[in-house]
Design a protein around this motif. Structure first.
Motif, PDB file in Angstrom:
ATOM      1  N   HIS A  41      67.856  84.630 -11.735  1.00 54.50           N
ATOM      2  CA  HIS A  41      67.344  84.763 -10.372  1.00 54.50           C
ATOM      3  C   HIS A  41      67.935  85.985  -9.672  1.00 54.50           C
ATOM      4  CE1 HIS A  41      65.644  83.458  -6.574  1.00 54.50           C
ATOM      5  NE2 HIS A  41      66.835  83.526  -6.004  1.00 54.50           N
ATOM      6  N   LEU A  90      64.083  84.447 -14.658  1.00 51.91           N
ATOM      7  CA  LEU A  90      65.431  84.156 -15.153  1.00 51.91           C
ATOM      8  C   LEU A  90      66.080  85.443 -15.669  1.00 51.91           C
ATOM      9  CD1 LEU A  90      64.694  80.887 -17.182  1.00 51.91           C
ATOM     10  CD2 LEU A  90      65.628  81.067 -14.865  1.00 51.91           C
ATOM     11  N   ILE A 143      72.119  77.833  -4.401  1.00 55.07           N
ATOM     12  CA  ILE A 143      72.654  77.045  -5.509  1.00 55.07           C
ATOM     13  C   ILE A 143      74.167  76.967  -5.337  1.00 55.07           C
ATOM     14  CG2 ILE A 143      72.891  76.806  -7.990  1.00 55.07           C
ATOM     15  CD1 ILE A 143      70.019  76.541  -7.077  1.00 55.07           C
ATOM     16  N   ARG A 189      76.354  80.422  -5.970  1.00 64.51           N
ATOM     17  CA  ARG A 189      75.824  81.273  -7.030  1.00 64.51           C
ATOM     18  C   ARG A 189      74.960  82.395  -6.442  1.00 64.51           C
ATOM     19  NH1 ARG A 189      71.239  79.145 -11.115  1.00 64.51           N
ATOM     20  NH2 ARG A 189      69.946  80.346  -9.674  1.00 64.51           N
ATOM     21  N   ASP A 190      74.855  83.487  -7.182  1.00 60.10           N
ATOM     22  CA  ASP A 190      73.920  84.584  -6.872  1.00 60.10           C
ATOM     23  C   ASP A 190      74.259  85.327  -5.588  1.00 60.10           C
ATOM     24  OD1 ASP A 190      72.506  83.978  -9.177  1.00 60.10           O
ATOM     25  OD2 ASP A 190      71.056  82.702  -8.130  1.00 60.10           O
ATOM     26  N   PRO A 212      62.410  75.286  -9.638  1.00 58.09           N
ATOM     27  CA  PRO A 212      63.609  75.075  -8.808  1.00 58.09           C
ATOM     28  C   PRO A 212      63.577  75.894  -7.523  1.00 58.09           C
ATOM     29  CG  PRO A 212      64.111  76.582 -10.603  1.00 58.09           C
ATOM     30  CD  PRO A 212      62.698  76.100 -10.829  1.00 58.09           C
ATOM     31  N   ASN A 213      64.187  75.342  -6.488  1.00 58.61           N
ATOM     32  CA  ASN A 213      64.401  76.075  -5.246  1.00 58.61           C
ATOM     33  C   ASN A 213      65.763  76.759  -5.368  1.00 58.61           C
ATOM     34  OD1 ASN A 213      64.792  77.029  -2.660  1.00 58.61           O
ATOM     35  ND2 ASN A 213      63.907  75.229  -1.673  1.00 58.61           N
ATOM     36  N   GLU A 214      65.751  78.071  -5.626  1.00 56.92           N
ATOM     37  CA  GLU A 214      66.982  78.804  -5.893  1.00 56.92           C
ATOM     38  C   GLU A 214      67.492  79.568  -4.670  1.00 56.92           C
ATOM     39  OE1 GLU A 214      67.080  80.187 -10.345  1.00 56.92           O
ATOM     40  OE2 GLU A 214      65.072  80.622  -9.545  1.00 56.92           O
ATOM     41  N   LYS A 215      66.996  79.225  -3.495  1.00 53.74           N
ATOM     42  CA  LYS A 215      67.442  79.910  -2.287  1.00 53.74           C
ATOM     43  C   LYS A 215      68.914  79.643  -1.988  1.00 53.74           C
ATOM     44  CE  LYS A 215      62.937  80.199  -0.005  1.00 53.74           C
ATOM     45  NZ  LYS A 215      62.929  81.657   0.131  1.00 53.74           N
ATOM     46  N   THR A 231      59.184  80.870 -13.337  1.00 43.36           N
ATOM     47  CA  THR A 231      60.422  81.214 -12.634  1.00 43.36           C
ATOM     48  C   THR A 231      61.017  82.456 -13.286  1.00 43.36           C
ATOM     49  OG1 THR A 231      60.843  78.872 -12.183  1.00 43.36           O
ATOM     50  CG2 THR A 231      62.718  80.366 -11.981  1.00 43.36           C
TER      51      THR A 231
END
Length: 308
Positions: free
Chosen positions: A152, A150, A105, A113-114, A100-103, A148
C-alpha cells in the motif's frame, strides 16, 4: 607524485621586463637577438602548502536513527472500504467484503503502518544513491491482487525500476499523479506477472505520490520517489530505520494519509541515537469512522467480458 608549482617573480624582474618592453624590444625584434633578461625565480612547494592555501576539507561523520510511530489513544474501527453495490465480482476478485480499508493500519503497541518519514532534500554532506550497496538498489515490484495495490505504501529511489504485475484475472490501470516529475499511466493485463510494465521516477518528490486505478476507483496506494537515501516507511508495527545520516540536527517530514503532515526535528549522534518514539494523538486522525464509499462502475466495452 604530482606536486604544486608556485612561481615567484622579484620586483627587479618586473622592472627589467617593463624596461625591455618600453626600450629594447624594437631593436631586439629587428635584429632577432639581444635584449634584456629578467630575474625570475621558480620555487617548487610541497603539497602541504597548496592544501593550506585552498583550506582543508572537513570529514563528515555519520549516525543512524531507529524508532516507532505510535498512535496515542484507541484506534477507531474503520468501516468497510467499498459498499457491496459498488463491485461486481469477476473471476473471484473485486469482492467488496475482502477489500481492506488501509487508511489506518495499527499493529502491536499501537504502532502505525505505512508512515513515511523522510528528508525532502538531501542533507549537506549526505551520501548519494551511488554509495548504497547493490542489494539496496535492486528493482522493486508492486502487485495488483484482489483489487488492491500491494504494498500500500513504498519508497522508490530515482535510480530503481518499479515493475508492476497483476495477479488478478481482470485488468488494472495504474496511474501515478506526480508533482515534480512526469506522471505515469499504464494498463496491466489480467494475470500478467512478467513485470514488463515498468515505472521509473526520474525526479525526487517532496511529498508522496498517490497511485490510482482508473478501472477500480477505490484502489489507492502511495509511492515516495527519493533522489537520496534518507527516508523510510514504517512497518506493520510502526518501526523505521534510517542509516548513514550526517551527524547534526535535521528536519524530517512525516506523512500518512490518515493523519496530518508533521514536521519533526531530529538530532543525529555519531554513535547512533537511542530508539525514538513519535506519538500521534488519535484526535489528529482524519479517517475516524469513515463510511464505505459507493463508486461509479466503469465498463470498458473494448475489453470483451470485462466487468470492473
Amino acid at each position: 607524485m604530482m606536486r604544486s608549482v608556485h612561481v615567484q617573480v622579484s620586483l627587479f624582474g618586473i622592472a627589467a621586463t617593463c624596461a625591455l618592453w618600453l626600450g629594447g624590444c624594437a631593436e631586439s625584434i629587428d635584429g632577432l637577438g639581444g635584449g634584456a633578461s629578467s630575474d625570475v625565480r621558480v620555487t617548487i612547494l610541497p603539497n602541504a602548502v597548496a592544501a593550506e592555501e585552498t583550506g582543508p576539507v572537513a570529514a563528515v561523520e555519520y549516525g543512524s536513527i531507529t524508532g516507532r510511530i505510535i498512535l496515542e489513544g484507541t484506534a477507531p474501527t474503520l468501516s468497510q472500504l467499498v459498499a457491496d453495490s459498488a463491485t461486481a465480482p469477476t473471476n473471484g476478485v473485486c469482492i467488496a467484503g475482502t477489500i481492506p480499508n488501509e487508511k489506518l493500519i495499527v499493529g502491536s503497541g499501537n504502532g502505525i503502518r505505512d508512515v513515511f518519514i523522510f528528508m525532502p532534500r538531501a542533507p549537506k554532506g549526505g551520501k548519494k544513491l551511488a554509495d548504497l550497496p547493490a542489494e539496496e538498489m535492486q528493482d522493486v515490484t508492486m502487485n495488483n491482487k484482489n483489487c488492491t495495490f500491494l504494498p500500500h505504501a513504498m519508497l522508490v529511489k530515482t535510480t530503481q525500476v518499479l515493475h508492476i504485475i497483476n495477479s488478478d484475472g481482470v485488468p488494472h490501470n495504474v496511474k501515478a499523479n506526480t508533482a515534480a516529475g512526469k506522471s505515469q499511466n499504464a494498463t496491466v493485463s489480467p494475470n500478467d506477472t512478467t513485470g514488463d510494465v515498468k515505472f521509473t521516477y526520474l525526479v525526487g518528490e517532496t511529498r508522496p505520490v498517490q497511485i490510482e486505478c482508473n478501472f477500480h476507483a477505490w484502489m489507492k496506494a502511495w509511492h515516495l520517489p527519493l533522489s537520496h537515501p534518507y527516508g523510510a516507511c514504517s512497518d506493520a508495527d510502526g518501526n523505521f530505520t534510517i542509516k548513514d545520516l550526517p551527524v547534526g540536527s535535521h528536519n524530517f517530514v512525516l506523512f500518512h494519509e490518515g493523519v496530518k503532515i508533521l514536521d519533526q526535528k531530529i538530532t543525529v549522534a555519531k554513535e547512533g541515537n537511542a530508539p525514538i518514539e513519535i506519538r500521534i494523538p488519535v484526535g489528529d486522525l482524519k479517517v475516524a469512522h469513515a463510511q464505505p464509499k459507493t463508486f461509479k462502475r466503469v465498463v470498458l466495452s473494448s475489453i470483451p467480458g470485462f466487468v470492473p
